[in-house]
Design an enzyme around this catalytic site. Structure first.
Site, mmCIF file in Angstrom:
data_model
loop_
_atom_site.group_PDB
_atom_site.id
_atom_site.type_symbol
_atom_site.label_atom_id
_atom_site.label_comp_id
_atom_site.label_asym_id
_atom_site.label_seq_id
_atom_site.Cartn_x
_atom_site.Cartn_y
_atom_site.Cartn_z
ATOM 1 C CD1 TRP A 187 -2.742 1.733 0.603
ATOM 2 C CD2 TRP A 187 -1.238 2.538 2.060
ATOM 3 N NE1 TRP A 187 -3.084 3.045 0.883
ATOM 4 C CE2 TRP A 187 -2.174 3.561 1.775
ATOM 5 C CE3 TRP A 187 -0.201 2.801 2.941
ATOM 6 C CZ2 TRP A 187 -2.101 4.819 2.343
ATOM 7 C CZ3 TRP A 187 -0.114 4.070 3.506
ATOM 8 C CH2 TRP A 187 -1.065 5.059 3.219
ATOM 9 C CD GLU A 228 -4.491 -1.778 2.014
ATOM 10 O OE1 GLU A 228 -5.283 -1.257 2.822
ATOM 11 O OE2 GLU A 228 -3.375 -2.238 2.357
ATOM 12 C CE LYS A 230 -6.661 5.473 2.881
ATOM 13 N NZ LYS A 230 -5.567 5.806 3.814
ATOM 14 C CG ASP A 261 -8.600 -1.250 4.629
ATOM 15 O OD1 ASP A 261 -9.618 -0.799 5.185
ATOM 16 O OD2 ASP A 261 -7.485 -1.274 5.176
ATOM 17 C CG HIS A 264 -8.532 1.591 2.204
ATOM 18 N ND1 HIS A 264 -7.311 1.131 1.788
ATOM 19 C CD2 HIS A 264 -8.324 2.106 3.435
ATOM 20 C CE1 HIS A 264 -6.405 1.353 2.725
ATOM 21 N NE2 HIS A 264 -7.009 1.933 3.733
ATOM 22 C CG HIS A 288 -5.852 -4.933 5.361
ATOM 23 N ND1 HIS A 288 -4.872 -3.976 5.188
ATOM 24 C CD2 HIS A 288 -5.200 -6.119 5.477
ATOM 25 C CE1 HIS A 288 -3.681 -4.558 5.176
ATOM 26 N NE2 HIS A 288 -3.865 -5.848 5.347
ATOM 27 C CG ASP A 296 -9.070 4.510 5.993
ATOM 28 O OD1 ASP A 296 -9.499 3.596 6.720
ATOM 29 O OD2 ASP A 296 -7.931 4.521 5.517
ATOM 30 C CG ASP A 298 -7.805 2.336 9.617
ATOM 31 O OD1 ASP A 298 -8.502 1.523 9.008
ATOM 32 O OD2 ASP A 298 -6.829 2.904 9.115
ATOM 33 C CG ASP A 328 -5.328 -1.585 8.323
ATOM 34 O OD1 ASP A 328 -4.799 -0.997 9.278
ATOM 35 O OD2 ASP A 328 -5.166 -1.225 7.148
#
Length: 422
Positions: A187, A228, A230, A261, A264, A288, A296, A298, A328
């Site tokens: 990433w 990955e 995004k 993800d 993302h 993820h 995002d 997380d 993640d």
């Protein structure tokens, strides 16, 4: 709940699920075979051990200052050990390149070697777990511009290519030494804060860079590559070179894994629907699992609708053997160890929930066009005695039930964290 009470509750639940044609023993056995990759970066706010500065720039931000942050690789490993003792099953640990254990020696990113991670390999081997890996394309002076593999300066771009190549060799070493395939995920933060004129150029350079990184052939029995995408990041709100569409095409044509993800994409998007869509064209996926709030961000994974939808798709599509699952998130506002444990247990609960679905009955109703029965059964699932099966699963793995976890976390916090002050 005492062990005999847990057993009695489970036996009643087992009978209840059997009425739907669901074998709880099979579900438990299947879940035991699933290994989730626990991310190192939750343990110390994405700081790593490359320099005392910790996380700097690159579109990533950890918020909070909860006490007890590990200062050394040994302290991080101790925290991970404690977390694993509270998580049922046998799992994996996911490292970033900045988590090297070099004894305090400065090592440039394009010069890292397996030797700088030998302590991690020894630790994982002793516990019988696998390691996954990630190049670190942030928190570095040569990433300060926001560009790495897409940089217009060939010298800077090649530095990051060498870093990616070094990381693949380390990932391969992990797989060979531990006998468990290592997934190395790429990433990068490259993008633009405001509207770019040239969207094509950075992507052309990214293809060139990725092809150079992946040019060395590595046995897939020991190592798998993932890319990955995004939607946007901090400092790249208007344009991200490595978008989902870009990496989907790259993964298909280069036969890598695609990393999806859950934080993302647009806040209204879920990756659950994407799983079956892309697996017609890909050999496998890396997930993820995260929890984005508005962007995002997380947050710690919870046992919520989005996570259950991901797990249901994996089970309904029979994808568990084609998908690598990792978490993640990084939250420094709460006990970091507890965040690990809550997130990992939530993902496992979601998978168990999916494995306990009366799938045959649901598919039959759908095939017959009886959407009324399908909806009624999906609602009936929600009041089934799921908790009894989950607590039985925890008991068989000798870990505490959900309401007891915090007691173990607090005990560890009181004994260990004060020694880390100052």
């Amino acid at each position: 709940m005492m062990p005999n009470q847990t057993t009695k509750a489970y036996e009643l639940a087992r009978e209840r699920y059997a009425e739907w044609g669901v074998d709880t023993e099979k579900a438990i056995q299947t879940l035991t075979s699933v290994s989730i990759s626990m991310q190192c970066w939750q343990g110390d706010d994405v700081g790593g051990f490359e320099s005392p500065q910790g996380l700097t720039g690159g579109g990533i931000l950890a918020t909070g200052s909860y006490p007890g942050k590990p200062r050394t690789p040994d302290e991080l490993r101790a925290d991970a050990d404690m977390a694993f003792r509270l998580i049922p099953g046998k799992h994996r640990f996911n490292l970033h390149a900045i988590y090297l254990d070099s004894g305090g020696k400065k090592v440039e990113r394009d010069e890292i070697e397996p030797a700088h991670f030998q302590a991690w390999v020894d630790w994982a081997a002793e516990r019988g777990i696998g390691l996954d890996f990630n190049p670190t394309f942030f928190s570095h002076p040569l990433a300060a511009s926001g560009f790495t593999l897409t940089h217009t300066d060939d010298g800077i771009r090649r530095f990051w290519v060498r870093h990616g190549q070094a990381c693949r060799r380390i990932g391969s070493y992990f797989g060979r030494q531990l006998g468990k395939v290592c997934v190395t995920n790429i990433w990068i933060p490259d993008g633009m804060k405001d509207l770019p004129v040239d969207r094509k150029g950075p992507r052309e350079r990214l293809i060139q860079s990725l092809d150079e990184i992946l040019s060395e052939q590595i046995d897939s029995a020991f190592h798998r590559d993932a890319v990955e995408g995004k939607l946007f990041g901090i400092g790249s709100e208007a344009y991200v070179a490595g978008s989902h569409e870009f990496y989907l095409g790259y993964a298909i044509t280069r036969k890598t894994l695609l990393c999806l993800d859950s934080g993302h994409f647009h806040p209204t998007e879920t990756i659950a629907d994407k799983i079956s869509a892309v697996l017609f064209y890909l050999e496998g996926l890396l997930l993820h699992v995260s929890r984005g709030i508005r962007w995002d961000s997380d947050h710690v994974v919870l046992f919520n609708d989005d996570v259950r939808a991901i797990a249901e798709e994996l089970v309904r599509g029979q994808y568990l053997d084609r998908v690598f699952i990792g978490l993640d998130f990084f939250d420094a506002s709460i006990n970091r160890l507890a965040a690990w444990v809550i997130g990992m247990r939530s993902m496992l609960k979601a998978l168990l929930w999916a494995l306990l679905e009366p799938l045959s009955a649901l598919k039959h109703a759908e095939a017959e066009g009886d959407y009324t029965a399908r909806l009624a059964l999906l609602e009936a699932e929600k009041t089934a005695p799921f908790a009894a099966v989950w607590e039985e699963y925890c008991a068989r793995h000798d870990v505490p039930r959900d309401d007891q976890v915090i007691n173990e976390v607090r005990r560890y916090e009181q004994e260990v964290f004060p020694k880390r002050q100052g």
